[in-house]
Design an enzyme around this catalytic site. Structure first.
Site, short mmCIF file in Angstrom:
data_model
loop_
_atom_site.label_atom_id
_atom_site.label_comp_id
_atom_site.label_asym_id
_atom_site.label_seq_id
_atom_site.Cartn_x
_atom_site.Cartn_y
_atom_site.Cartn_z
N THR A 241 32.64 -41.04 17.50
CA THR A 241 32.84 -40.97 18.95
C THR A 241 32.35 -42.28 19.55
O THR A 241 31.41 -42.88 19.04
CB THR A 241 32.00 -39.79 19.50
OG1 THR A 241 32.60 -38.59 19.10
CG2 THR A 241 31.87 -39.83 21.02
N ARG A 269 39.18 -26.21 20.46
CA ARG A 269 37.74 -26.45 20.63
C ARG A 269 37.50 -27.72 21.45
O ARG A 269 38.16 -28.74 21.27
CB ARG A 269 37.12 -26.59 19.25
CG ARG A 269 35.64 -26.95 19.24
CD ARG A 269 35.41 -28.43 19.03
NE ARG A 269 33.99 -28.73 18.87
CZ ARG A 269 33.49 -29.96 18.96
NH1 ARG A 269 34.28 -30.98 19.21
NH2 ARG A 269 32.21 -30.17 18.80
N GLY A 271 34.35 -30.32 22.69
CA GLY A 271 32.94 -30.66 22.44
C GLY A 271 32.22 -31.08 23.71
O GLY A 271 32.63 -30.78 24.83
N ASP A 272 31.14 -31.84 23.51
CA ASP A 272 30.30 -32.25 24.64
C ASP A 272 30.83 -33.47 25.37
O ASP A 272 30.51 -33.68 26.55
CB ASP A 272 28.88 -32.55 24.14
CG ASP A 272 28.91 -33.66 23.09
OD1 ASP A 272 29.77 -33.62 22.18
OD2 ASP A 272 28.08 -34.59 23.19
N THR A 292 26.49 -38.70 21.33
CA THR A 292 27.37 -38.49 20.18
C THR A 292 26.66 -37.58 19.19
O THR A 292 25.44 -37.69 19.01
CB THR A 292 27.75 -39.81 19.50
OG1 THR A 292 28.50 -39.50 18.31
CG2 THR A 292 26.55 -40.66 19.11
N GLY A 293 27.40 -36.70 18.57
CA GLY A 293 26.76 -35.80 17.61
C GLY A 293 27.48 -34.48 17.59
O GLY A 293 28.63 -34.37 18.03
N GLY A 295 28.67 -31.55 18.89
CA GLY A 295 28.89 -31.23 20.29
C GLY A 295 28.37 -29.90 20.78
O GLY A 295 27.85 -29.80 21.89
N1 ASP Z 1 30.20 -35.09 20.08
C1 ASP Z 1 31.54 -35.09 19.56
C2 ASP Z 1 32.07 -33.69 19.61
O1 ASP Z 1 31.34 -32.78 19.32
C3 ASP Z 1 31.64 -35.60 18.17
C4 ASP Z 1 30.90 -36.89 17.90
O2 ASP Z 1 30.11 -37.33 18.70
O3 ASP Z 1 31.13 -37.51 16.86
O4 ASP Z 1 33.24 -33.53 19.87
#
Ligand code: ASP
Length: 375
Positions: A241, A269, A271-272, A292-293, A295
């Site tokens: 991300t 789905r 995410g965040d 990032t992470g 989500g």
């Molecule tokens: N945070 C993003 C999500 O969950 C994924 C990512 O940050 O790599 O969609």
């Protein structure tokens, strides 16, 4: 013969008059629509006071970016791939820094910096977006202006080359904050944005990753030990991300995040990344954050806003607040990932609890700092 000749002449005169009327009409229309459909130029014109632009400049501007956090290990990385990542990170951050150095807004710096990472196949955003379970690409993005708490977000778009640009359009030219799927794309058309064919996002390596993740999921499901199906996504499925936060010379903060989400995601789905307060937040009173992470955990922890709230209500510094959320609160729930952040004094954070996070920072002096692995 002469009569015929004059008739043609009269026709031409009429045509000329018609053309003039039409040109005038078009000019009025263009002027009118520009006035009511602000662009980044109009935004800067309105928000950056010309005199202020020439006199009151802070020396504290700065910019921080990330290109995703995860199990990024030196031993798994070839020298050429590492170099390729560093090159795009550098190109992106230099672009944003140049905008800020020339007196541009943090909003422009964030948008155009993210565009560079969205156009690179290396990151899980725009061109390099990962595949869903159904072998499609669904992209999410959001943007926030810390000077007035305006925000724009899009989720589940499949035909937008640079989703961060659509988030900007939502913010500047709609009364909404978040648009989803087909509706968001219809809105893009009304904003004269070009739609790309979904095949633009196709890449063989991303498809290979999807197949690997599906295989792993099937193996786990058929194994007695992992019947609990705790982690629906492979650890390796959430890389790349992209995000950017910036402080401009007028003390305004902005944050943006863009992603393809997680490999093998299903059921639309989200995410965040497109959720204001979770993946993105900016407030001139505190800080600008892009996350990032994993989500789901970032949504439940309301990560980006929580960092801002810890600063606002508890008086923590940016790095204390980011550490509290990323090293304690998110892992306590079982999540992982990281953030980049900047406050109004130009202090920055690049906090993560994973093995690595693609990241870079540039301050007003132009000192560049790029990192990938844990220090
Ligand atoms: N945070 C993003 C999500 O969950 C994924 C990512 O940050 O790599 O969609």
């Amino acid at each position: 013969m002469n009569k015929g000749f004059y008739a043609i002449f009269e026709d031409d005169q009429k045509k000329l008059v018609m053309i003039r009327i039409l040109t005038l009409f078009t000019l009025f229309f263009v002027l009118f629509s520009c006035k009511n459909n602000p662009t980044l130029d109009d935004f800067e014109e309105k928000n950056i006071d010309k005199e202020q632009k020439d006199t009151v400049k802070s020396t504290n501007f700065g910019i921080v970016i990330h290109g995703g956090a995860g199990t990024i290990l030196k031993k798994n990385m070839s020298d050429s791939l590492e170099k390729a990542y560093q090159e795009v990170l550098e190109k992106a951050i230099r672009k944003g820094h140049e905008i800020l150095a020339e007196g541009g807004s943090s909003l422009r710096a964030v948008t155009e910096t993210i565009n560079i990472m969205e156009d690179s196949p290396l990151f899980n955003a725009g061109k390099g977006a990962v595949f869903t379970h159904d072998e499609t690409n669904e992209l999410d993005a959001s943007l926030m202006d810390g000077s007035n708490l305006n925000a724009g977000a899009v989720a589940g778009v499949t035909r937008i080359k640079n989703p961060i640009n659509l988030a900007l359009e939502v913010m500047l030219n709609s009364e909404h904050v978040m648009l989803y799927g087909k509706g968001a794309e219809e809105f893009a058309v009304t904003r004269n944005m070009e739609l790309v064919d979904p095949s633009y996002f196709y890449s063989e390596s991303r498809l290979r990753s999807l197949k690997k993740v599906i295989k792993k999921e099937q193996d786990e499901l058929s194994s007695v030990h992992s019947a609990s199906f705790e982690d629906p996504y492979s650890k390796d499925s959430k890389f790349g991300t992209v995000g950017c936060v910036a402080l401009d010379q007028y003390g305004n903060l902005a944050a943006g995040t863009s992603t393809g989400g997680m490999t093998n995601k299903r059921f639309n789905r989200i995410g965040d990344a497109p959720i204001i307060g979770a993946g993105t937040y900016a407030n001139n009173a505190t800080c600008a954050i892009s996350a990032t992470g994993w989500g789901e955990f970032f949504i439940r922890s309301v990560v980006a806003h929580d960092i801002s709230a810890l600063m606002e209500y508890k008086g923590l510094t940016l790095s204390e607040a980011a550490e509290e959320v990323i090293q304690r609160k998110v892992p306590a729930l079982g999540g992982d990932g990281g953030v980049v952040g900047i406050d109004r004094e130009g202090n920055v954070t690049m906090e993560f609890n994973t093995a690595g996070m693609y990241r870079a920072h540039m301050n007003s002096e132009g000192t560049l700092n790029i990192g990938i692995y844990k220090k």
